[in-house]
Design a protein around this motif. Structure first.
Motif, PDB file in Angstrom:
ATOM      1  N   TYR A   2       0.817  -1.199   0.039  1.00  0.00           N
ATOM      2  CA  TYR A   2       0.091   0.126  -0.027  1.00  0.00           C
ATOM      3  C   TYR A   2       0.846   1.195   0.074  1.00  0.00           C
ATOM      4  N   ASN A   3       0.591   2.271  -0.912  1.00  0.00           N
ATOM      5  CA  ASN A   3       1.361   3.454  -0.813  1.00  0.00           C
ATOM      6  C   ASN A   3       0.596   4.355  -0.128  1.00  0.00           C
ATOM      7  N   ILE A   4       1.593   5.095   0.964  1.00  0.00           N
ATOM      8  CA  ILE A   4       0.784   5.983   1.892  1.00  0.00           C
ATOM      9  C   ILE A   4       1.367   7.372   1.822  1.00  0.00           C
ATOM     10  N   LEU A   5       0.963   8.441   1.738  1.00  0.00           N
ATOM     11  CA  LEU A   5       1.312   9.776   1.784  1.00  0.00           C
ATOM     12  C   LEU A   5       1.194  10.396   2.762  1.00  0.00           C
ATOM     13  N   ARG A  18       5.426   8.250  10.222  1.00  0.00           N
ATOM     14  CA  ARG A  18       6.432   7.199   9.417  1.00  0.00           C
ATOM     15  C   ARG A  18       6.914   6.125  10.432  1.00  0.00           C
ATOM     16  N   PHE A  19       7.115   6.505  11.564  1.00  0.00           N
ATOM     17  CA  PHE A  19       7.941   5.482  12.636  1.00  0.00           C
ATOM     18  C   PHE A  19       6.866   4.567  12.877  1.00  0.00           C
ATOM     19  N   ILE A  20       5.439   4.977  13.227  1.00  0.00           N
ATOM     20  CA  ILE A  20       4.486   4.039  13.508  1.00  0.00           C
ATOM     21  C   ILE A  20       4.197   2.903  12.307  1.00  0.00           C
ATOM     22  N   MET A  21       4.169   3.462  11.065  1.00  0.00           N
ATOM     23  CA  MET A  21       3.994   2.689   9.706  1.00  0.00           C
ATOM     24  C   MET A  21       5.349   1.487   9.757  1.00  0.00           C
ATOM     25  N   ASP A  22       6.572   2.024  10.006  1.00  0.00           N
ATOM     26  CA  ASP A  22       7.648   1.216  10.030  1.00  0.00           C
ATOM     27  C   ASP A  22       7.549   0.013  10.983  1.00  0.00           C
ATOM     28  N   LYS A  23       7.044   0.595  12.191  1.00  0.00           N
ATOM     29  CA  LYS A  23       7.037  -0.577  13.162  1.00  0.00           C
ATOM     30  C   LYS A  23       5.828  -1.482  13.099  1.00  0.00           C
ATOM     31  N   PHE A  25       3.737  -1.942  10.010  1.00  0.00           N
ATOM     32  CA  PHE A  25       3.347  -2.446   8.916  1.00  0.00           C
ATOM     33  C   PHE A  25       4.460  -2.425   7.969  1.00  0.00           C
ATOM     34  N   LEU A  26       5.632  -3.080   8.442  1.00  0.00           N
ATOM     35  CA  LEU A  26       6.678  -3.462   7.723  1.00  0.00           C
ATOM     36  C   LEU A  26       6.706  -4.267   6.612  1.00  0.00           C
ATOM     37  N   GLY A  27       7.193  -4.003   5.465  1.00  0.00           N
ATOM     38  CA  GLY A  27       6.894  -4.858   4.096  1.00  0.00           C
ATOM     39  C   GLY A  27       5.318  -4.574   3.776  1.00  0.00           C
ATOM     40  N   GLU A  28       4.552  -3.863   4.275  1.00  0.00           N
ATOM     41  CA  GLU A  28       3.119  -3.764   3.777  1.00  0.00           C
ATOM     42  C   GLU A  28       2.901  -2.384   3.082  1.00  0.00           C
ATOM     43  N   VAL A  29       3.738  -1.393   3.686  1.00  0.00           N
ATOM     44  CA  VAL A  29       3.504  -0.239   2.984  1.00  0.00           C
ATOM     45  C   VAL A  29       4.726   0.651   2.362  1.00  0.00           C
ATOM     46  N   GLN A  30       4.642   1.544   1.782  1.00  0.00           N
ATOM     47  CA  GLN A  30       5.674   2.409   1.174  1.00  0.00           C
ATOM     48  C   GLN A  30       5.218   3.807   1.399  1.00  0.00           C
ATOM     49  N   VAL A  31       6.058   4.685   2.123  1.00  0.00           N
ATOM     50  CA  VAL A  31       5.530   5.835   2.629  1.00  0.00           C
ATOM     51  C   VAL A  31       6.105   6.955   1.982  1.00  0.00           C
ATOM     52  N   PHE A  32       5.158   7.948   1.591  1.00  0.00           N
ATOM     53  CA  PHE A  32       5.882   9.007   0.726  1.00  0.00           C
ATOM     54  C   PHE A  32       5.562  10.238   1.795  1.00  0.00           C
ATOM     55  N   SER A  33       5.987  11.559   1.542  1.00  0.00           N
ATOM     56  CA  SER A  33       5.705  12.639   2.425  1.00  0.00           C
ATOM     57  C   SER A  33       5.755  13.923   1.606  1.00  0.00           C
ATOM     58  N   ALA A  34       4.942  15.030   2.139  1.00  0.00           N
ATOM     59  CA  ALA A  34       5.188  16.234   1.374  1.00  0.00           C
ATOM     60  C   ALA A  34       4.789  17.228   2.758  1.00  0.00           C
ATOM     61  N   THR A  35       5.143  18.466   2.646  1.00  0.00           N
ATOM     62  CA  THR A  35       4.923  19.438   3.434  1.00  0.00           C
ATOM     63  C   THR A  35       4.340  20.481   3.147  1.00  0.00           C
ATOM     64  N   PRO A 106      -1.992  15.685  18.930  1.00  0.00           N
ATOM     65  CA  PRO A 106      -0.977  14.734  18.725  1.00  0.00           C
ATOM     66  C   PRO A 106      -1.777  13.256  18.556  1.00  0.00           C
ATOM     67  N   VAL A 107      -1.010  12.706  17.447  1.00  0.00           N
ATOM     68  CA  VAL A 107      -1.590  11.263  17.104  1.00  0.00           C
ATOM     69  C   VAL A 107      -1.520  10.347  18.006  1.00  0.00           C
ATOM     70  N   ASN A 108      -2.434   9.457  18.345  1.00  0.00           N
ATOM     71  CA  ASN A 108      -2.325   8.586  19.249  1.00  0.00           C
ATOM     72  C   ASN A 108      -2.095   7.099  18.136  1.00  0.00           C
ATOM     73  N   ARG A 109      -0.881   6.426  18.897  1.00  0.00           N
ATOM     74  CA  ARG A 109      -0.401   5.202  17.962  1.00  0.00           C
ATOM     75  C   ARG A 109      -1.458   4.147  17.568  1.00  0.00           C
ATOM     76  N   ASN A 110      -2.413   3.888  18.696  1.00  0.00           N
ATOM     77  CA  ASN A 110      -3.335   2.792  18.471  1.00  0.00           C
ATOM     78  C   ASN A 110      -4.439   3.148  17.537  1.00  0.00           C
ATOM     79  N   VAL A 111      -4.630   4.455  17.575  1.00  0.00           N
ATOM     80  CA  VAL A 111      -5.577   5.188  16.723  1.00  0.00           C
ATOM     81  C   VAL A 111      -5.230   5.084  15.412  1.00  0.00           C
TER      82      VAL A 111
END
Length: 517
Positions: A2-5, A18-23, A25-35, A106-111
């Motif tokens: 899954y591609n996530i932006l 990004r840290f939450i995704m890596d921990k 969903f490792l191997g399931e997602v590819q993360v992109f970012s924009a400011t 601030p985002v909640n990890r579980n949410v």
């Protein structure tokens, strides 16, 4: 994968997500970012993004504006909105745009984990449905040729199989159509190349005209060409179609085309016409049309088809149908270039058969005019005189059969007929008519076929067109107004149906009546 932006003007938010995704969903997602919103749109344009995290408050283009653009570009993208403000107004705007979820910072990890997993499930479900739809279309593509072949076979061999083709007519929506048959003969067909050639022909024809294509019978394919207008395709159109077939399939292909008809009982005869036309084509390839230099055998098939149609409409008490078909029959007889005695004999035979048909419905029917009909026909000197005399005798038979039908009419059918007559300008359904008649729709459909000799839909169409014809002759209403009064909101569609039944467009019919007056 899954591609996530992740789009946020604060780098710390991007890093946290990004840290939450890596921990998790490792191997399931590819993360992109924009400011920024502009940066997000550039990535969406370049990459196939499945899930977007979007901050509402950003400099320049804000999150809501960016999401609106993204969904216009990629409407299937799953949007998760981010905001430091837990305000109902922002959440409502986000949901109105089509956001999947609204998360506060601030985002909640579980949410975040639960939200991403739910988004993935939604994407999977949608992808699965698309796959199912694709598979269904593949299955339908495989089934359609089978149904079409069965229909063609029922048309041309229907009498032998006692097959009622009305179900096929409804399935292919042919109730209000004219049609002709086209018989294609392809040289060099064998077991190894038959399917490939069939597929090529089917694909080429379907891409250019509305058609129903049968399967190979020996080295021949029969095609039905339906249309709502008075003509299927002009000869020049069919010649161009033949050229395409010759170029893409075989230059030695031979094609025969029948005349145009609306009579389902005469389909086998139309098929024979296409065969007669086929025999007129050169052996090295070509196309021929029934009626252009036709054989005497082909002429007899055409005229016999018209006679059967006249007798069928007479038995139903359909005066308009009898008038139109009788005109066609007289025209066909004179086109055969027979001498006048043979034409008179053919018309006399028609009158004898018409009288027998009337007596079958009303055994007590007698008419002295029929006794002298041959002598009267002998005195007629031209086509108009012959046609006028035959029309008058046939209308007398129509009156008899019509009265007999009214006397023996089923009460349920009578209620349905009255309901139809009173509501021709409305949307009439079989269910609504059945409710008025106090019977089930299935039973009414069966009664209609038995009592009226045609389907419920065809009857309504005939009545509407008959009423339209009366309005065109007796009122100053515009064609558009008349179209609405007989239940057709689409004036063009109404005009096509009218011309298909009477051979003239509504405007032409009215003009012809004015000239006669």
């Amino acid at each position: 994968m899954y591609n996530i932006l992740i789009t946020d003007d604060e780098q710390i938010v991007i890093d946290s997500l990004r840290f939450i995704m890596d921990k998790n969903f490792l191997g399931e997602v590819q993360v992109f970012s924009a400011t920024s919103g502009t940066g997000a749109l550039e990535i969406v344009n370049k990459e196939k993004i499945d899930i977007v995290f979007m901050d509402i408050h950003m400099p320049g283009m804000n999150g809501l504006e960016t999401v609106s653009c993204i969904l216009r570009l990629k409407p299937d993208t799953v949007i998760i909105m981010l905001s430091a403000f837990d305000k109902f107004q922002y959440a409502q705007e986000a949901m109105n745009l089509g956001a999947f979820k609204y998360i506060t910072k601030p985002v909640n990890r579980n949410v975040v984990i639960q939200t991403v997993r739910a988004a993935m499930n939604q994407i999977d479900a949608r992808t699965g449905k698309l796959s199912d739809d694709t598979e269904l279309h593949k299955k339908l593509d495989g089934i359609s040729p089978i149904i079409e072949s069965d229909f063609i076979y029922s048309c041309i061999f229907g009498n032998e199989k006692n097959t009622d083709i009305s179900t096929y007519m409804e399935y292919f929506n042919l109730q209000d159509c004219n049609w002709c048959f086209m018989c294609l003969e392809v040289p060099g067909v064998n077991a190894t190349n038959q399917y490939e050639i069939y597929s090529r022909i089917r694909e080429l024809l379907s891409s250019r005209v509305r058609c129903i294509v049968g399967s190979f019978m020996s080295n021949r394919i029969v095609v039905l060409l339906p249309s709502g207008g008075a003509n299927i395709l002009v000869h020049e159109d069919l010649k161009r179609l033949y050229t395409q077939l010759a170029m893409n399939v075989s230059r030695s292909m031979r094609v025969g085309v029948s005349s145009v008809s609306t009579d389902t009982d005469g389909m086998a005869s139309l098929y024979k016409e296409s065969l007669f036309a086929l025999e007129e084509t050169p052996l090295d390839g070509g196309i021929a049309f029934f009626g252009d230099g036709e054989t005497s055998e082909g002429s007899s098939v055409k005229t016999e088809t018209l006679v059967n149609s006249i007798l069928a409409r007479l038995s139903l008490g359909d005066a308009a149908g009898v008038r139109f078909l009788t005109g066609e029959y007289c025209t066909a007889l004179f086109a055969c270039k027979m001498d006048m005695d043979k034409i008179r004999n053919a018309l006399f035979e028609l009158l004898v058969r018409a009288q027998m048909a009337a007596k079958k419905v009303c055994p007590s029917y007698t008419n002295d005019a029929f006794s002298n009909s041959f002598a009267s026909l002998s005195k007629a000197e031209d086509k108009n005189q012959l046609e006028d005399f035959v029309q008058r005798r046939l209308f007398e038979c129509v009156a008899v059969t019509s009265d007999a039908r009214v006397r023996h009419e089923n009460p349920a059918v009578k209620k349905a007929l009255d309901y139809i007559e009173e509501n021709l300008s409305e949307d009439i359904s079989l269910d609504s008519a059945a409710k008025v008649a106090g019977v089930s729709s299935f039973y009414l459909s069966k009664l209609f076929k038995e009592e009226c000799g045609e389907t419920f839909v065809n009857y309504i169409s005939d009545r509407r067109l008959e009423k339209a014809k009366s309005l065109l002759s007796g009122t100053d209403f515009s064609v558009k107004e008349i179209s609405a009064q007989v239940g057709y909101n689409d004036q063009n569609y109404f005009s096509k149906l009218f011309k298909g039944k009477f051979g003239l467009s509504p405007t032409e019919f009215r003009a012809a009546g004015t000239k006669e007056a």
